[in-house]
Design a protein around this motif. Sequence first.
Motif, PDB file in Angstrom:
ATOM      1  N   CYS A  69      60.362  47.222  38.962  1.00 30.20           N
ATOM      2  CA  CYS A  69      60.205  45.778  38.757  1.00 30.20           C
ATOM      3  C   CYS A  69      61.370  44.984  39.339  1.00 30.20           C
ATOM      4  CB  CYS A  69      60.084  45.447  37.267  1.00 30.20           C
ATOM      5  SG  CYS A  69      59.104  46.632  36.314  1.00 30.20           S
ATOM      6  N   ARG A  71      63.008  44.889  42.067  1.00 33.38           N
ATOM      7  CA  ARG A  71      63.043  44.340  43.438  1.00 33.38           C
ATOM      8  C   ARG A  71      62.466  42.939  43.469  1.00 33.38           C
ATOM      9  NH1 ARG A  71      57.878  45.519  46.289  1.00 33.38           N
ATOM     10  NH2 ARG A  71      56.724  46.914  44.916  1.00 33.38           N
ATOM     11  N   ALA A  83      60.720  35.988  41.544  1.00 39.60           N
ATOM     12  CA  ALA A  83      59.668  36.125  40.531  1.00 39.60           C
ATOM     13  C   ALA A  83      60.252  35.608  39.215  1.00 39.60           C
ATOM     14  CB  ALA A  83      59.256  37.588  40.422  1.00 39.60           C
ATOM     15  N   LEU A  86      62.308  37.346  33.466  1.00 41.96           N
ATOM     16  CA  LEU A  86      61.618  37.897  32.290  1.00 41.96           C
ATOM     17  C   LEU A  86      62.485  37.897  31.032  1.00 41.96           C
ATOM     18  CD1 LEU A  86      59.685  40.832  34.016  1.00 41.96           C
ATOM     19  CD2 LEU A  86      58.885  38.503  33.539  1.00 41.96           C
ATOM     20  N   TYR A  98      50.853  38.927  26.445  1.00 45.77           N
ATOM     21  CA  TYR A  98      50.984  38.340  27.771  1.00 45.77           C
ATOM     22  C   TYR A  98      51.489  39.383  28.768  1.00 45.77           C
ATOM     23  CZ  TYR A  98      52.085  34.861  31.268  1.00 45.77           C
ATOM     24  OH  TYR A  98      52.122  34.127  32.419  1.00 45.77           O
ATOM     25  N   VAL A 103      50.984  43.062  33.411  1.00 43.45           N
ATOM     26  CA  VAL A 103      51.352  44.307  34.097  1.00 43.45           C
ATOM     27  C   VAL A 103      50.116  45.151  34.413  1.00 43.45           C
ATOM     28  CG1 VAL A 103      53.746  44.458  33.327  1.00 43.45           C
ATOM     29  CG2 VAL A 103      51.957  45.531  31.958  1.00 43.45           C
ATOM     30  N   ALA A 107      49.333  40.082  39.640  1.00 39.15           N
ATOM     31  CA  ALA A 107      49.114  38.654  39.873  1.00 39.15           C
ATOM     32  C   ALA A 107      48.596  38.476  41.296  1.00 39.15           C
ATOM     33  CB  ALA A 107      50.416  37.872  39.677  1.00 39.15           C
ATOM     34  N   ILE A 109      47.157  35.630  43.647  1.00 38.65           N
ATOM     35  CA  ILE A 109      47.058  34.177  43.696  1.00 38.65           C
ATOM     36  C   ILE A 109      46.564  33.773  45.079  1.00 38.65           C
ATOM     37  CG2 ILE A 109      48.399  32.028  43.537  1.00 38.65           C
ATOM     38  CD1 ILE A 109      50.239  33.761  41.556  1.00 38.65           C
ATOM     39  N   LYS A 114      50.791  38.828  44.622  1.00 41.50           N
ATOM     40  CA  LYS A 114      52.191  38.460  44.367  1.00 41.50           C
ATOM     41  C   LYS A 114      52.873  39.550  43.561  1.00 41.50           C
ATOM     42  CE  LYS A 114      51.873  34.073  45.756  1.00 41.50           C
ATOM     43  NZ  LYS A 114      52.759  33.357  46.637  1.00 41.50           N
ATOM     44  N   MET A 115      52.085  40.202  42.742  1.00 42.14           N
ATOM     45  CA  MET A 115      52.606  41.314  41.940  1.00 42.14           C
ATOM     46  C   MET A 115      51.503  42.358  41.850  1.00 42.14           C
ATOM     47  SD  MET A 115      53.931  41.290  38.015  1.00 42.14           S
ATOM     48  CE  MET A 115      53.414  42.595  36.915  1.00 42.14           C
ATOM     49  N   PHE A 118      49.733  47.422  37.664  1.00 41.21           N
ATOM     50  CA  PHE A 118      50.369  48.702  37.317  1.00 41.21           C
ATOM     51  C   PHE A 118      49.465  49.617  36.504  1.00 41.21           C
ATOM     52  CE2 PHE A 118      54.022  46.330  38.724  1.00 41.21           C
ATOM     53  CZ  PHE A 118      54.764  47.301  39.392  1.00 41.21           C
ATOM     54  N   LEU A 122      51.514  53.252  36.387  1.00 39.05           N
ATOM     55  CA  LEU A 122      52.456  53.670  35.341  1.00 39.05           C
ATOM     56  C   LEU A 122      51.657  53.873  34.055  1.00 39.05           C
ATOM     57  CD1 LEU A 122      55.524  51.302  35.898  1.00 39.05           C
ATOM     58  CD2 LEU A 122      55.169  53.628  36.742  1.00 39.05           C
ATOM     59  N   LEU A 127      55.020  51.567  30.426  1.00 38.06           N
ATOM     60  CA  LEU A 127      55.014  50.099  30.445  1.00 38.06           C
ATOM     61  C   LEU A 127      55.537  49.510  29.132  1.00 38.06           C
ATOM     62  CD1 LEU A 127      51.828  49.555  32.593  1.00 38.06           C
ATOM     63  CD2 LEU A 127      54.157  48.855  33.186  1.00 38.06           C
ATOM     64  N   ILE A 130      59.234  49.761  29.211  1.00 39.62           N
ATOM     65  CA  ILE A 130      59.787  48.680  30.038  1.00 39.62           C
ATOM     66  C   ILE A 130      59.792  47.367  29.244  1.00 39.62           C
ATOM     67  CG2 ILE A 130      59.329  47.265  32.084  1.00 39.62           C
ATOM     68  CD1 ILE A 130      58.442  49.898  33.505  1.00 39.62           C
ATOM     69  N   ILE A 134      62.939  44.994  28.379  1.00 43.60           N
ATOM     70  CA  ILE A 134      62.959  43.561  28.706  1.00 43.60           C
ATOM     71  C   ILE A 134      63.288  42.747  27.448  1.00 43.60           C
ATOM     72  CG2 ILE A 134      61.510  41.585  29.360  1.00 43.60           C
ATOM     73  CD1 ILE A 134      60.029  43.472  31.298  1.00 43.60           C
TER      74      ILE A 134
HETATM   75  C1  HEC Z   1      56.189  42.535  44.429  1.00 43.51           C
HETATM   76  C2  HEC Z   1      56.951  41.797  43.445  1.00 43.51           C
HETATM   77  C3  HEC Z   1      56.763  42.127  41.976  1.00 43.51           C
HETATM   78  C4  HEC Z   1      56.907  43.351  41.351  1.00 43.51           C
HETATM   79  C5  HEC Z   1      57.260  44.688  41.973  1.00 43.51           C
HETATM   80  C6  HEC Z   1      56.705  43.111  39.941  1.00 43.51           C
HETATM   81  N1  HEC Z   1      56.428  41.779  39.733  1.00 43.51           N
HETATM   82 FE1  HEC Z   1      56.017  40.895  37.948  1.00 43.51          FE
HETATM   83  N2  HEC Z   1      55.666  39.137  38.878  1.00 43.51           N
HETATM   84  C7  HEC Z   1      55.842  38.882  40.219  1.00 43.51           C
HETATM   85  C8  HEC Z   1      55.519  37.489  40.507  1.00 43.51           C
HETATM   86  C9  HEC Z   1      55.599  36.817  41.865  1.00 43.51           C
HETATM   87  C10 HEC Z   1      55.113  36.916  39.293  1.00 43.51           C
HETATM   88  C11 HEC Z   1      54.647  35.477  39.052  1.00 43.51           C
HETATM   89  C12 HEC Z   1      53.166  35.397  39.262  1.00 43.51           C
HETATM   90  C13 HEC Z   1      52.671  34.003  38.971  1.00 43.51           C
HETATM   91  O1  HEC Z   1      53.084  33.061  39.669  1.00 43.51           O
HETATM   92  O2  HEC Z   1      51.874  33.859  38.037  1.00 43.51           O
HETATM   93  C14 HEC Z   1      55.233  37.977  38.276  1.00 43.51           C
HETATM   94  C15 HEC Z   1      54.958  37.797  36.941  1.00 43.51           C
HETATM   95  C16 HEC Z   1      55.222  38.719  35.951  1.00 43.51           C
HETATM   96  C17 HEC Z   1      55.074  38.495  34.533  1.00 43.51           C
HETATM   97  C18 HEC Z   1      54.652  37.174  33.896  1.00 43.51           C
HETATM   98  C19 HEC Z   1      55.910  36.313  33.773  1.00 43.51           C
HETATM   99  C20 HEC Z   1      55.684  34.865  33.473  1.00 43.51           C
HETATM  100  O3  HEC Z   1      56.638  34.214  33.014  1.00 43.51           O
HETATM  101  O4  HEC Z   1      54.573  34.355  33.706  1.00 43.51           O
HETATM  102  C21 HEC Z   1      55.438  39.647  33.893  1.00 43.51           C
HETATM  103  C22 HEC Z   1      55.456  39.894  32.396  1.00 43.51           C
HETATM  104  C23 HEC Z   1      55.806  40.606  34.913  1.00 43.51           C
HETATM  105  N3  HEC Z   1      55.658  40.016  36.150  1.00 43.51           N
HETATM  106  C24 HEC Z   1      56.253  41.877  34.664  1.00 43.51           C
HETATM  107  C25 HEC Z   1      56.524  42.831  35.655  1.00 43.51           C
HETATM  108  C26 HEC Z   1      56.905  44.196  35.380  1.00 43.51           C
HETATM  109  C27 HEC Z   1      57.117  44.771  34.001  1.00 43.51           C
HETATM  110  C28 HEC Z   1      57.030  44.819  36.581  1.00 43.51           C
HETATM  111  C29 HEC Z   1      57.357  46.279  36.848  1.00 43.51           C
HETATM  112  C30 HEC Z   1      56.553  47.261  36.136  1.00 43.51           C
HETATM  113  C31 HEC Z   1      56.754  43.830  37.617  1.00 43.51           C
HETATM  114  N4  HEC Z   1      56.449  42.636  37.011  1.00 43.51           N
HETATM  115  C32 HEC Z   1      56.795  44.086  38.975  1.00 43.51           C
HETATM  116  C33 HEC Z   1      56.262  39.797  41.164  1.00 43.51           C
HETATM  117  C34 HEC Z   1      56.467  41.147  40.938  1.00 43.51           C
END
Ligand code: HEC
Length: 140
Positions: A69, A71, A83, A86, A98, A103, A107, A109, A114-115, A118, A122, A127, A130, A134
């Motif tokens: 996460c 990166r 991003a 958290l 949420y 996860v 995401a 969009i 964007k994400m 998982f 995983l 998760l 993790i 967090i």
């Molecule tokens: C490639 C980049 C990327 C990776 C890797 C990634 N995320 Fe994200 N994550 C994002 C982005 C961009 C958003 C915002 C999406 C949006 O605009 O709604 C996000 C949103 C989230 C949110 C919602 C946060 C909010 O305030 O709305 C959570 C929870 C989250 N990620 C958890 C994780 C976890 C846990 C991992 C690892 C297991 C992970 N992410 C890996 C890019 C990533």
Amino acid sequence: MKPSILGGGLLALGLALSASMAFGHGDVQPQPVDTAGLAPLGEGWKDENPYRGDVKAIAIGDSGFNQNCARCHGLQVISGGLAPDLRYLPVGKEGDEYFVERVRHGAIINGMTKMPAFEGVLTQEALWAIRTYIESKHEE
Ligand code: HEC
């Protein structure tokens, strides 16, 4: 010709920077998380974190987060702006629901991932570990 000291210094600096950047963004491929020692959770997804406050889960989640996460969300859960940060995710069940929704499905969009999702990448145990990590970094 004398070798340029400045050139050599810049090259070394460049190498050091690229090494630390590669580390700073973590690994790009999903990394398996070893959850040995945590209670197994079975098939169905929990809607509340079964490991909340568990020190073993925090340690496992620390490494799982930094490998999968960080990166995007930043090392130590401190976002560099790519991003959401958290640390501000709500604590308790509200944040859990949420978190799990996001996860599992990632995401997407306007057709852009964007994400990544998982779910199936995983385990549920990984998760929630993790999530436990967090939450241990939570800020108001
Ligand atoms: C490639 C980049 C990327 C990776 C890797 C990634 N995320 Fe994200 N994550 C994002 C982005 C961009 C958003 C915002 C999406 C949006 O605009 O709604 C996000 C949103 C989230 C949110 C919602 C946060 C909010 O305030 O709305 C959570 C929870 C989250 N990620 C958890 C994780 C976890 C846990 C991992 C690892 C297991 C992970 N992410 C890996 C890019 C990533």
